[in-house]
Design a protein around this motif. Sequence first.
Motif, short mmCIF file in Angstrom:
data_model
loop_
_atom_site.label_atom_id
_atom_site.label_comp_id
_atom_site.label_asym_id
_atom_site.label_seq_id
_atom_site.Cartn_x
_atom_site.Cartn_y
_atom_site.Cartn_z
N ASP A 21 14.44 -92.31 -30.90
CA ASP A 21 13.16 -92.25 -30.24
C ASP A 21 12.26 -93.68 -30.50
OD1 ASP A 21 13.36 -89.90 -30.85
OD2 ASP A 21 12.08 -89.93 -32.29
N GLU A 22 12.89 -95.02 -31.28
CA GLU A 22 12.16 -95.81 -31.04
C GLU A 22 12.82 -96.93 -29.78
OE1 GLU A 22 12.40 -100.40 -33.49
OE2 GLU A 22 13.03 -98.64 -34.61
N GLN A 23 14.22 -96.83 -29.87
CA GLN A 23 14.98 -96.90 -29.07
C GLN A 23 14.32 -96.48 -27.39
OE1 GLN A 23 18.63 -95.27 -28.26
NE2 GLN A 23 19.65 -97.35 -28.11
N GLY A 24 14.00 -95.10 -27.29
CA GLY A 24 13.36 -95.06 -26.24
C GLY A 24 12.96 -95.21 -25.55
N ARG A 25 11.41 -95.46 -26.94
CA ARG A 25 10.41 -96.06 -26.40
C ARG A 25 10.27 -97.87 -25.93
NH1 ARG A 25 9.22 -93.27 -31.31
NH2 ARG A 25 9.24 -95.33 -32.49
N ASN A 26 11.67 -98.73 -27.04
CA ASN A 26 11.35 -99.58 -26.32
C ASN A 26 12.23 -99.58 -25.40
OD1 ASN A 26 10.50 -101.93 -28.37
ND2 ASN A 26 12.13 -100.82 -29.74
N LEU A 27 12.76 -99.18 -24.90
CA LEU A 27 13.45 -98.80 -22.93
C LEU A 27 12.27 -98.71 -22.31
CD1 LEU A 27 15.69 -99.08 -21.57
CD2 LEU A 27 16.18 -96.57 -22.07
N ASP A 28 11.76 -97.60 -22.72
CA ASP A 28 10.39 -97.66 -21.74
C ASP A 28 9.87 -98.28 -21.52
OD1 ASP A 28 11.28 -94.27 -22.08
OD2 ASP A 28 8.92 -94.05 -22.92
N GLN A 29 8.93 -99.38 -22.15
CA GLN A 29 8.51 -100.50 -22.33
C GLN A 29 9.15 -101.97 -21.21
OE1 GLN A 29 7.89 -102.46 -26.11
NE2 GLN A 29 5.90 -100.76 -26.38
N PRO A 82 21.71 -105.72 -25.45
CA PRO A 82 21.80 -105.38 -25.83
C PRO A 82 21.45 -104.99 -27.70
CG PRO A 82 23.52 -107.63 -25.96
CD PRO A 82 21.74 -107.61 -24.74
N GLN A 83 20.12 -105.26 -27.79
CA GLN A 83 19.30 -105.19 -29.07
C GLN A 83 18.76 -104.46 -28.46
OE1 GLN A 83 16.93 -108.69 -29.10
NE2 GLN A 83 18.39 -109.45 -30.38
N LEU A 84 18.40 -103.37 -27.37
CA LEU A 84 18.25 -102.19 -27.20
C LEU A 84 19.58 -101.24 -27.86
CD1 LEU A 84 16.64 -101.66 -23.85
CD2 LEU A 84 15.07 -101.92 -25.79
N ALA A 85 20.23 -101.35 -27.93
CA ALA A 85 21.47 -100.89 -27.84
C ALA A 85 21.54 -100.80 -29.52
CB ALA A 85 22.68 -100.68 -27.50
N GLU A 86 21.12 -101.63 -29.93
CA GLU A 86 21.47 -101.68 -31.55
C GLU A 86 20.43 -101.03 -32.72
OE1 GLU A 86 21.72 -105.86 -32.56
OE2 GLU A 86 23.86 -105.85 -31.09
N ILE A 87 19.84 -100.40 -31.63
CA ILE A 87 19.21 -99.36 -32.65
C ILE A 87 18.77 -98.38 -32.36
CG2 ILE A 87 15.92 -98.87 -31.79
CD1 ILE A 87 15.46 -100.97 -30.10
N PRO A 88 18.85 -98.19 -34.09
CA PRO A 88 19.43 -96.95 -34.87
C PRO A 88 18.51 -95.76 -34.31
CG PRO A 88 18.74 -98.89 -36.64
CD PRO A 88 18.63 -99.27 -34.62
N ASP A 89 17.06 -96.22 -34.65
CA ASP A 89 16.47 -95.10 -34.02
C ASP A 89 16.46 -94.84 -32.43
OD1 ASP A 89 14.44 -93.18 -34.21
OD2 ASP A 89 13.05 -94.28 -34.88
#
Length: 112
Positions: free
Chosen positions: A84-92, A75-82
């Motif tokens: 672009d940053e969320q997408g980069r982290n999901l990519d990782q 759930p910490q991924l879904a809480e990332i407000p930006d």
Amino acid sequence: MNQVSRVGERHMKELLQDIRDRADITPSLPAVRFGGQMVTYGELGQALDSFEAVMAQHGMSREAAFYAAVLHSVPQLAEIPDPDEQGRNLDQVVAWLARHLEHTVGHLRVAG
């Protein structure tokens, strides 16, 4: 093209099967660690099964179920407000889960 698109288009079936296999064989093995949180293959496999059932009822794809399961399990991924940053982290996260599957981009391969 980013990692999410490549996995979504070419390797989703293999990735889903790999997660299921690992969930069956080693359910307590960590699948993903993110922001101090750890999710096992068993937990991710259960989330995937649940979301696939829901998505199928609504005519949505297995890929949608995969991303819903990841966001539910981490759930910490879904809480990332930006976004672009969320997408980069999901990519990782996706790259990590698919690290041992054969990926080809041109002549390059991800070592597994």
